[in-house]
Motif scaffolding. Structure first.
Motif, short mmCIF file in Angstrom:
data_model
loop_
_atom_site.label_atom_id
_atom_site.label_comp_id
_atom_site.label_asym_id
_atom_site.label_seq_id
_atom_site.Cartn_x
_atom_site.Cartn_y
_atom_site.Cartn_z
N ALA A 9 0.84 -1.19 0.00
CA ALA A 9 0.00 0.00 0.00
C ALA A 9 0.87 1.23 0.00
N ALA A 10 0.47 2.21 -0.76
CA ALA A 10 1.26 3.45 -0.83
C ALA A 10 0.31 4.63 -0.96
N LYS A 11 0.75 5.75 -0.46
CA LYS A 11 -0.05 6.96 -0.59
C LYS A 11 -0.06 7.37 -2.06
N PRO A 12 -1.24 7.55 -2.66
CA PRO A 12 -1.29 7.87 -4.08
C PRO A 12 -0.57 9.17 -4.39
N ALA A 13 0.50 9.08 -5.15
CA ALA A 13 1.27 10.27 -5.47
C ALA A 13 0.48 11.25 -6.31
N LEU A 14 -0.51 10.76 -7.05
CA LEU A 14 -1.28 11.62 -7.93
C LEU A 14 -2.70 11.82 -7.44
N GLU A 15 -2.95 11.54 -6.16
CA GLU A 15 -4.31 11.64 -5.66
C GLU A 15 -4.91 13.01 -5.92
N GLY A 16 -4.11 14.07 -5.73
CA GLY A 16 -4.62 15.42 -5.92
C GLY A 16 -5.10 15.70 -7.32
N LEU A 17 -4.65 14.91 -8.28
CA LEU A 17 -5.07 15.12 -9.66
C LEU A 17 -6.52 14.74 -9.88
N ASP A 18 -7.10 14.01 -8.95
CA ASP A 18 -8.48 13.58 -9.11
C ASP A 18 -9.49 14.59 -8.60
N GLY A 19 -9.04 15.76 -8.18
CA GLY A 19 -10.00 16.78 -7.79
C GLY A 19 -9.47 17.66 -6.68
N LEU A 20 -9.38 18.94 -6.92
CA LEU A 20 -8.95 19.89 -5.90
C LEU A 20 -9.96 21.02 -5.81
N ALA A 21 -9.65 22.04 -5.03
CA ALA A 21 -10.61 23.12 -4.80
C ALA A 21 -10.96 23.86 -6.07
N ARG A 22 -12.21 24.24 -6.17
CA ARG A 22 -12.68 24.99 -7.34
C ARG A 22 -12.28 26.45 -7.20
N GLU A 23 -11.81 27.00 -8.32
CA GLU A 23 -11.49 28.42 -8.37
C GLU A 23 -12.04 28.99 -9.66
N PRO A 24 -12.41 30.27 -9.67
CA PRO A 24 -12.99 30.85 -10.88
C PRO A 24 -11.96 31.00 -11.99
N PHE A 25 -12.42 30.91 -13.22
CA PHE A 25 -11.57 31.16 -14.37
C PHE A 25 -12.44 31.56 -15.53
N SER A 26 -11.84 32.19 -16.51
CA SER A 26 -12.59 32.65 -17.67
C SER A 26 -12.98 31.47 -18.54
N ARG A 27 -14.24 31.40 -18.98
CA ARG A 27 -14.72 30.29 -19.79
C ARG A 27 -15.23 30.74 -21.15
N ALA A 117 -5.28 14.41 -30.67
CA ALA A 117 -4.98 14.72 -29.28
C ALA A 117 -5.40 16.16 -29.00
N PRO A 118 -6.55 16.37 -28.34
CA PRO A 118 -7.00 17.73 -28.05
C PRO A 118 -6.25 18.33 -26.87
N GLU A 119 -6.02 19.62 -26.94
CA GLU A 119 -5.36 20.35 -25.84
C GLU A 119 -6.45 20.72 -24.83
N ILE A 120 -6.82 19.74 -23.99
CA ILE A 120 -8.01 19.88 -23.15
C ILE A 120 -7.85 20.90 -22.02
N TYR A 121 -6.62 21.31 -21.72
CA TYR A 121 -6.43 22.29 -20.65
C TYR A 121 -6.15 23.70 -21.17
N ALA A 122 -6.49 23.95 -22.42
CA ALA A 122 -6.17 25.24 -23.03
C ALA A 122 -6.81 26.41 -22.29
N ARG A 123 -8.03 26.23 -21.79
CA ARG A 123 -8.70 27.33 -21.07
C ARG A 123 -8.02 27.63 -19.75
N GLN A 124 -7.49 26.59 -19.13
CA GLN A 124 -7.02 26.73 -17.75
C GLN A 124 -5.60 27.30 -17.64
#
Length: 298
Positions: A9-27, A117-124
Motif C-alpha cells: 500500500a502506498a499513498k497515491p502520489a497523484l491523488e490530488g489530480l483527481d479533484g482539488l478546490a474549485r477556483e474561478p476562471f474565464s470560460r 490529441a486535443p489540448e483539453i487544458y487550453a482554457r485553464q
C-alpha cells in the motif's frame, strides 16, 4: 487474461489530480493559437525519445476544434487519402500535447487511424510555461470541470467525423495517466465509443463540485469495453484498487480487461522519460490495437 501482482500500500502520489478546490476562471472566448512545439518544461527529466515516427504518407499537424465557447487546439494525424478512417481520441497526461503525444498520434495514423490529441487544458493555462508539478495541478488540472472535459472530447469526436475524414461509427479512445482517468469517464459518458484503453489512469482521489466523480465511481456505468493497462510497481495506484475496478465493472456486467505488469512503474509507455519500460509498453500497445480490432474500431 489478467496479470496481477501484489503491491505494498502506498499513498497515491497523484491523488490530488483527481479533484482539488474549485477556483474561478474565464470560460468564454478562449483560444490558444499554437500547441507545444517540443516537450513541456514540466517534464524536467527527459531522455531521448525511444520511438520517433515520421509523417510520410500522413496528413499531420496542428488543428483547431470548435467547442461551445471557442476554438480548442489539437494535434491530428491521419493517412493521406479519401477516408473515412477510424477515429481514436488520444488524451494527454498533465504535461500538454507535446512531442510524445504527437508521435503517438502518428503511430496510430500509420496504422490507418485518424488520431487526434486535443489540448483539453487550453482554457485553464499554458502548460509550456510551467515547470512545477504542484503548480500544474493547482493552477490547471484542478480547475478543469469534468463536464467541460467530456464536452471537449465530444466536440473532438464530432469534428473528426465531420471535418477530418473520420468514421463516426468507429470511435475509440485512449489516454495516459490523467488521460487514463478521462478514458474511464468518457467510456461512461459516450455510448458511441466502441472501445477504450486506459494506460495507468488514476482510479481514486478526492471529489469536488467540478470533478464530482472518480474513475472508480463510474466503473459500473461504462458503456464501452475498457482495457486497463497498469504497472504493478506504480506507487500511486495500488494493485488492489485496480483489481477492485475490474471486479466492480464485471459485477455490473461490463466488458473490462485489466493487465497489470509486474515490477513496472507508472508511465511505462512514456518513452521520453526514465519510467519507460520497453517490453510492457510494446505489449500494451499490441493489446490496445487488438482491443480496437475486437470491438469495432479498426
Amino acid at each position: 487474461m489478467t496479470n496481477t501482482v501484489s503491491s505494498p500500500a502506498a499513498k497515491p502520489a497523484l491523488e490530488g489530480l483527481d479533484g482539488l478546490a474549485r477556483e474561478p476562471f474565464s470560460r468564454r472566448g478562449f483560444v490558444m493559437t499554437g500547441l507545444i512545439t517540443g516537450f513541456t518544461l514540466a517534464t524536467t527529466v527527459v531522455h531521448g525519445q525511444a520511438i520517433k515516427t515520421d509523417s510520410a504518407g500522413l496528413e499531420a499537424g496542428d488543428v483547431m476544434i470548435p467547442t461551445s465557447d471557442g476554438q480548442m487546439p489539437a494535434y491530428r494525424a491521419m493517412p493521406a487519402g479519401a477516408g473515412p478512417f477510424p477515429i481514436v481520441l488520444v488524451i494527454e497526461e498533465i504535461f500538454g500535447v507535446h512531442e510524445y503525444l504527437k508521435d503517438t498520434c502518428r503511430r496510430l495514423a500509420k496504422l490507418g487511424y485518424c488520431a487526434i490529441a486535443p489540448e483539453i487544458y487550453a482554457r485553464q493555462g499554458d502548460l509550456t510555461k510551467m515547470t512545477d508539478i504542484q503548480q500544474i495541478v493547482s493552477q490547471v488540472i484542478s480547475k478543469k470541470p469534468d463536464a467541460e472535459l467530456l464536452s471537449d472530447l465530444d466536440a473532438t469526436a464530432k469534428w473528426a467525423a465531420t471535418s477530418s475524414k473520420g468514421d463516426a461509427a468507429k470511435l475509440g479512445v485512449t489516454g495516459f495517466c490523467r488521460g487514463g482517468r478521462a478514458v474511464w469517464l468518457y467510456a461512461a459518458h459516450n455510448p458511441s465509443v466502441k472501445a477504450s484503453v486506459a494506460w495507468y489512469g488514476p482510479l481514486g482521489g478526492s471529489r469536488t463540485d467540478i470533478q464530482p466523480k472518480t474513475a472508480a465511481d463510474v466503473a459500473a456505468d461504462i458503456k464501452a469495453p475498457v482495457l486497463g493497462l497498469y504497472g504493478g510497481a506504480d506507487t500511486g495506484i495500488p494493485v488492489t484498487d485496480v483489481e477492485k475496478q475490474r471486479d466492480t465493472a464485471k459485477a455490473a456486467g461490463k466488458t473490462v480487461e485489466i493487465v497489470i505488469y509486474p515490477d513496472t512503474p507508472h508511465a511505462f509507455h512514456a518513452d521520453y522519460r526514465p519510467s519507460y519500460r520497453k517490453q510492457p509498453a510494446e505489449d500494451g500497445w499490441a493489446r490496445m490495437l487488438a482491443w480496437f480490432k475486437t470491438y469495432g474500431v479498426a
